[in-house]
Scaffold this active site. Structure first.
Site, PDB file in Angstrom:
ATOM      1  N   CYS A   2       0.825  -1.201   0.000  1.00 50.44           N
ATOM      2  CA  CYS A   2       0.000   0.000   0.000  1.00 50.44           C
ATOM      3  C   CYS A   2       0.862   1.256   0.000  1.00 50.44           C
ATOM      4  O   CYS A   2       2.053   1.210   0.277  1.00 50.44           O
ATOM      5  CB  CYS A   2      -0.908   0.003   1.224  1.00 50.44           C
ATOM      6  SG  CYS A   2      -1.839  -1.528   1.439  1.00 50.44           S
ATOM      7  N   ARG A  27       1.861   1.277  -5.942  1.00 47.26           N
ATOM      8  CA  ARG A  27       2.027   0.395  -4.787  1.00 47.26           C
ATOM      9  C   ARG A  27       0.738  -0.340  -4.432  1.00 47.26           C
ATOM     10  O   ARG A  27       0.760  -1.275  -3.619  1.00 47.26           O
ATOM     11  CB  ARG A  27       2.493   1.195  -3.572  1.00 47.26           C
ATOM     12  CG  ARG A  27       3.803   1.919  -3.769  1.00 47.26           C
ATOM     13  CD  ARG A  27       4.161   2.717  -2.532  1.00 47.26           C
ATOM     14  NE  ARG A  27       4.479   1.837  -1.419  1.00 47.26           N
ATOM     15  CZ  ARG A  27       5.700   1.417  -1.122  1.00 47.26           C
ATOM     16  NH1 ARG A  27       6.727   1.795  -1.851  1.00 47.26           N
ATOM     17  NH2 ARG A  27       5.915   0.635  -0.096  1.00 47.26           N
ATOM     18  N   TRP A  76      -3.546  -2.015  -1.449  1.00 45.60           N
ATOM     19  CA  TRP A  76      -3.486  -3.350  -2.037  1.00 45.60           C
ATOM     20  C   TRP A  76      -3.967  -4.287  -0.946  1.00 45.60           C
ATOM     21  O   TRP A  76      -3.330  -4.439   0.088  1.00 45.60           O
ATOM     22  CB  TRP A  76      -2.061  -3.695  -2.465  1.00 45.60           C
ATOM     23  CG  TRP A  76      -1.945  -4.967  -3.232  1.00 45.60           C
ATOM     24  CD1 TRP A  76      -2.080  -5.138  -4.578  1.00 45.60           C
ATOM     25  CD2 TRP A  76      -1.657  -6.262  -2.696  1.00 45.60           C
ATOM     26  NE1 TRP A  76      -1.891  -6.455  -4.915  1.00 45.60           N
ATOM     27  CE2 TRP A  76      -1.630  -7.173  -3.786  1.00 45.60           C
ATOM     28  CE3 TRP A  76      -1.423  -6.758  -1.418  1.00 45.60           C
ATOM     29  CZ2 TRP A  76      -1.377  -8.537  -3.623  1.00 45.60           C
ATOM     30  CZ3 TRP A  76      -1.177  -8.113  -1.245  1.00 45.60           C
ATOM     31  CH2 TRP A  76      -1.151  -8.980  -2.338  1.00 45.60           C
ATOM     32  N   ASN A 102       0.203   0.332   6.171  1.00 44.83           N
ATOM     33  CA  ASN A 102       0.732  -0.586   5.168  1.00 44.83           C
ATOM     34  C   ASN A 102       1.340  -1.757   5.912  1.00 44.83           C
ATOM     35  O   ASN A 102       2.186  -1.562   6.784  1.00 44.83           O
ATOM     36  CB  ASN A 102       1.796   0.119   4.309  1.00 44.83           C
ATOM     37  CG  ASN A 102       2.436  -0.806   3.291  1.00 44.83           C
ATOM     38  OD1 ASN A 102       1.932  -1.881   3.022  1.00 44.83           O
ATOM     39  ND2 ASN A 102       3.547  -0.377   2.735  1.00 44.83           N
ATOM     40  N   GLY A 103       0.928  -2.979   5.590  1.00 41.29           N
ATOM     41  CA  GLY A 103       1.486  -4.152   6.258  1.00 41.29           C
ATOM     42  C   GLY A 103       0.403  -5.111   6.708  1.00 41.29           C
ATOM     43  O   GLY A 103      -0.760  -5.023   6.296  1.00 41.29           O
ATOM     44  N   GLU A 491      11.416 -14.644 -18.003  1.00 40.67           N
ATOM     45  CA  GLU A 491      11.052 -13.237 -17.837  1.00 40.67           C
ATOM     46  C   GLU A 491      10.050 -12.793 -18.899  1.00 40.67           C
ATOM     47  O   GLU A 491       9.102 -12.049 -18.608  1.00 40.67           O
ATOM     48  CB  GLU A 491      12.317 -12.369 -17.882  1.00 40.67           C
ATOM     49  CG  GLU A 491      12.068 -10.872 -17.832  1.00 40.67           C
ATOM     50  CD  GLU A 491      11.440 -10.391 -16.546  1.00 40.67           C
ATOM     51  OE1 GLU A 491      11.041  -9.212 -16.502  1.00 40.67           O
ATOM     52  OE2 GLU A 491      11.333 -11.171 -15.571  1.00 40.67           O
ATOM     53  N   LYS A 495       6.314 -11.298 -18.080  1.00 39.45           N
ATOM     54  CA  LYS A 495       5.828 -10.001 -18.547  1.00 39.45           C
ATOM     55  C   LYS A 495       4.452 -10.132 -19.200  1.00 39.45           C
ATOM     56  O   LYS A 495       3.570  -9.314 -18.979  1.00 39.45           O
ATOM     57  CB  LYS A 495       6.812  -9.380 -19.543  1.00 39.45           C
ATOM     58  CG  LYS A 495       8.047  -8.801 -18.923  1.00 39.45           C
ATOM     59  CD  LYS A 495       7.737  -7.573 -18.098  1.00 39.45           C
ATOM     60  CE  LYS A 495       8.641  -7.463 -16.895  1.00 39.45           C
ATOM     61  NZ  LYS A 495       8.515  -8.446 -15.853  1.00 39.45           N
ATOM     62  N   GLU A 498       1.814 -10.835 -16.522  1.00 41.52           N
ATOM     63  CA  GLU A 498       1.589  -9.711 -15.607  1.00 41.52           C
ATOM     64  C   GLU A 498       0.639  -8.668 -16.174  1.00 41.52           C
ATOM     65  O   GLU A 498      -0.244  -8.180 -15.455  1.00 41.52           O
ATOM     66  CB  GLU A 498       2.923  -9.023 -15.289  1.00 41.52           C
ATOM     67  CG  GLU A 498       3.794  -9.743 -14.294  1.00 41.52           C
ATOM     68  CD  GLU A 498       5.075  -8.975 -14.031  1.00 41.52           C
ATOM     69  OE1 GLU A 498       5.434  -8.822 -12.849  1.00 41.52           O
ATOM     70  OE2 GLU A 498       5.723  -8.537 -14.997  1.00 41.52           O
ATOM     71  N   HIS A 514      10.005 -32.932 -22.545  1.00 39.60           N
ATOM     72  CA  HIS A 514       9.656 -33.597 -21.285  1.00 39.60           C
ATOM     73  C   HIS A 514       8.313 -33.123 -20.757  1.00 39.60           C
ATOM     74  O   HIS A 514       8.089 -33.095 -19.538  1.00 39.60           O
ATOM     75  CB  HIS A 514      10.758 -33.375 -20.247  1.00 39.60           C
ATOM     76  CG  HIS A 514      12.068 -33.972 -20.636  1.00 39.60           C
ATOM     77  ND1 HIS A 514      12.398 -35.297 -20.399  1.00 39.60           N
ATOM     78  CD2 HIS A 514      13.122 -33.437 -21.303  1.00 39.60           C
ATOM     79  CE1 HIS A 514      13.603 -35.537 -20.876  1.00 39.60           C
ATOM     80  NE2 HIS A 514      14.071 -34.420 -21.426  1.00 39.60           N
ATOM     81  N   LYS A 613       3.775  -2.802  -7.031  1.00 42.72           N
ATOM     82  CA  LYS A 613       5.181  -2.678  -7.411  1.00 42.72           C
ATOM     83  C   LYS A 613       6.112  -3.255  -6.363  1.00 42.72           C
ATOM     84  O   LYS A 613       7.032  -3.992  -6.659  1.00 42.72           O
ATOM     85  CB  LYS A 613       5.510  -1.204  -7.650  1.00 42.72           C
ATOM     86  CG  LYS A 613       6.927  -0.949  -8.134  1.00 42.72           C
ATOM     87  CD  LYS A 613       7.131  -1.539  -9.512  1.00 42.72           C
ATOM     88  CE  LYS A 613       8.500  -1.264 -10.060  1.00 42.72           C
ATOM     89  NZ  LYS A 613       8.722  -1.939 -11.348  1.00 42.72           N
TER      90      LYS A 613
END
Length: 618
Positions: A2, A27, A76, A102-103, A491, A495, A498, A514, A613
């Site tokens: 947050c 955030r 968040w 935040n937390g 990566e 992307k 996301e 496999h 983020k």
């Protein structure tokens, strides 16, 4: 996760707090709220949705914007679904206290039950409302001031937090505290105004002076009187370290780009130069890194290097594994920080732990650092944010100098982290003699060319956009690479997931047989990295296997390649470079591809759903 903002001073607080929330929205952005105190009445406005939705509410009544003190929050969600009621700020039961947080308070349910037994009622499902009522109960039963009440309450909670608390009965004061989540305090002229935020971006145009609270610290901020910082656990007052901010306002604006992510993709040539500037003197064959030089014996005598990271930083760490083992011949293990901290790992004083994080605040990575230090390991940090928790917790380290990265999907963080890892690997190779002087010099000369090659590669944007339009409606995608480019495949898939919400997986190309080969059909786009150096012939064989099963192939190839061009449906050419540095180039088309697909699908590129983020909570 947050974002917290706050202001107390002589200016109108509303524009400072609301604009601060906009800058912190990366955030968390599933709800937002703001408290304003006009000298008589507390005005609380909050809503599910984004800061723009909050503005629609506050614009309806000018009184909601009045006051010289305010705190705000963009959320968040952790405890309680995203809705108007669970949004911050939260009142205490008396409605005298207001908090943003935040937390996570892990023992909130136990505290909640105790407070209910004492007559408290709760409106929301959040742990934050529990915390503000605990502070109120302590203040009432102990007969103490707000600062002391916050301190005593926090000694009874388990978890992580950054908080800002306002008390209507003490209207010229804010109390802030942190444990595991960042909080910064901006200091205005003559102690007449103060700013509070999760990072410095909300107040950069007002002051360059800031205090970053350390874990377990609490600050009492009084308008016109200054700041007192104390330890939460022992009440010891400490001298706060005032830092000069290096951040500038233009760094955190879009600069004419449609999205922060696109801006940050295009900033990569400069970011890579800024990261090796002053560290790499290619013509002289010199690498200067104080954090490595001062601890060289730790590195060259290490039994192994353990890299701990999360997400994109973990992928950069995988590239680092190839770099360190290939160049410096040091064994490397790459660990998800979230798993490393919980599996009772074997760590000794002969280990070097490299912790990588863009924000420098990643909760799991910070916990892994503390675990490694407790076992006697030497811990080296790689992060982007000056003064961040990881920069302070590690024994030594290196900044990436990427500049602020606002887009949730990391781009320039990845390439600058690889740049730092490359420099360290070459530095260790020099010290150990595992590479000859001529080979090291060749590598340095090659690295110096990378920014110009990235600049050139960005000119393929229109070609990538055409490919994106063809595959934007795919439901699943496969990304394949080998050697140094296997992490790039991971990566690239991340992307796409996301920001476009298309399911994608990255694999080593040889592992396709496999299992994943069963997925190949005419509807499955397969993105393959097939550059000419390394395992080229093997990857060509993998491409032929895909083609024989009607798979659709988009290949990343070295300029001038003809073999893959005859097989693949589409090819994207990248400049030739040493295999070790190829991830700095091959990742660019995948970044652009993900960006354009997400835009074409109408997704929120900079603020993808459910993501934030900086992951500052577990």
């Amino acid at each position: 996760m947050c974002g917290i903002t706050g202001y107390i001073g002589h200016r109108d607080a509303y524009p400072i707090v609301i604009n601060g929330l906009k800058r912190l929205e990366y955030r968390g952005y599933d709800s937002a709220g703001i408290m304003m105190y006009d000298g008589d009445v507390i005005h609380l406005s909050k809503t599910k949705g984004k800061v723009s939705d909050l503005e629609l509410i506050t614009n309806k009544e000018e009184k909601r914007k009045k006051g010289k003190i305010g705190i705000g929050h963009t959320r968040w969600a952790t405890h309680g679904v995203p809705n108007d009621v669970n949004s911050h700020p939260h009142f205490s039961q008396s409605r005298d206290l207001v908090i943003v947080h935040n937390g996570i308070i892990e023992n909130y349910d136990t505290i909640r039950k105790e407070l209910i037994s004492r007559g408290y009622e709760f409106i929301s499902d959040t742990d934050t409302e529990v915390l503000v009522n605990l502070i109120e109960e302590v203040k009432k039963t102990e007969g103490c001031k707000l600062g002391k009440a916050v301190q005593l309450a926090l000694t009874n909670v388990i978890g992580a937090y950054a908080i800002a608390v306002f008390d209507k009965t003490k209207p010229n004061e804010l109390v802030v505290a942190r444990l595991g989540s960042p909080i910064a305090i901006g200091i205005g002229d003559n102690n007449e105004e103060f700013f509070v935020a999760s990072d410095a971006s909300p107040f950069i145009e007002y002051t360059k002076n800031a205090i970053y609270l350390e874990d377990g610290e609490l600050a009492i901020i009084k308008k016109g009187k200054g700041i007192k910082v104390r330890k939460i656990d022992n009440d010891k007052e400490i001298d706060a370290n005032i830092q000069k901010l290096q951040l500038s306002l233009d760094q955190i604006e879009k600069g004419g780009y449609e999205h922060f992510m696109l801006k940050e993709i295009y900033e990569q040539p400069k970011a890579i130069i800024d990261t090796y500037r002053g560290r790499m003197l290619a013509n002289e064959g010199i690498i200067k890194m104080a954090g490595v030089d001062d601890n060289m014996s730790k590195f060259i005598n290490a039994d192994r290097i353990i890299v701990v990271a999360c997400g994109t930083s973990w992928h950069a760490g995988l590239v680092g594994e190839y770099l360190f083992e290939d160049m410096a011949r040091i064994p490397v293990e790459v660990e998800y920080a979230s798993e490393f901290r919980y599996r009772n790992p074997i760590i000794t004083s002969k280990d070097v732990v490299i912790a990588i994080s863009q924000s420098g605040e990643t909760a799991d990575t910070l916990a892994a650092i503390k675990l490694a230090k407790s076992k006697g390991a030497f811990v080296f940090g790689i992060c982007n944010v000056v003064g961040s928790s990881i920069a302070r917790e590690t024994h030594a380290g290196a900044y990436t100098h990427a500049g602020p990265e606002i887009g949730v999907a990391s781009t320039k963080a990845f390439t600058t982290q690889i740049t730092v890892l490359s420099l360290i690997a070459l530095k260790l190779a020099q010290a150990k003699g595992t590479l000859s002087t001529s080979v090291v010099n060749t590598y340095l000369q090659t690295m110096q060319q990378i920014p110009a090659q990235v600049e050139k590669l960005l000119q393929i944007d229109d070609q990538v956009k055409e490919i994106a339009n063809i595959y934007k409606d795919a439901k699943n995608c496969l990304y394949l690479g080998r050697g140094f480019n296997f992490p790039v495949a991971l990566e690239g898939a991340l992307k796409l997931k996301e920001i476009s919400y298309i399911h994608a997986e990255g694999y080593p190309a040889a592992e396709m047989k496999h299992g994943p080969i069963a997925l190949i059909d005419e509807n499955m786009p397969v993105f393959v990295i097939a550059t000419s150096r390394g395992h080229y012939e093997k990857v060509v064989s993998n491409i032929q296997e895909i083609k024989s099963r009607s798979g659709k192939i988009v290949a990343i190839v070295t300029e001038g390649d003809e073999t893959v061009k005859e097989i693949a449906d589409y090819v994207i050419e990248v400049p030739d470079t040493e295999e070790a540095f190829s991830p700095l180039l091959t990742t660019i088309p995948f970044q652009l591809l993900s960006y354009h697909i997400a835009v074409m699908l109408g997704k929120n590129v900079d603020q993808p759903r459910n993501l934030a983020k900086s992951v500052t909570v577990e």
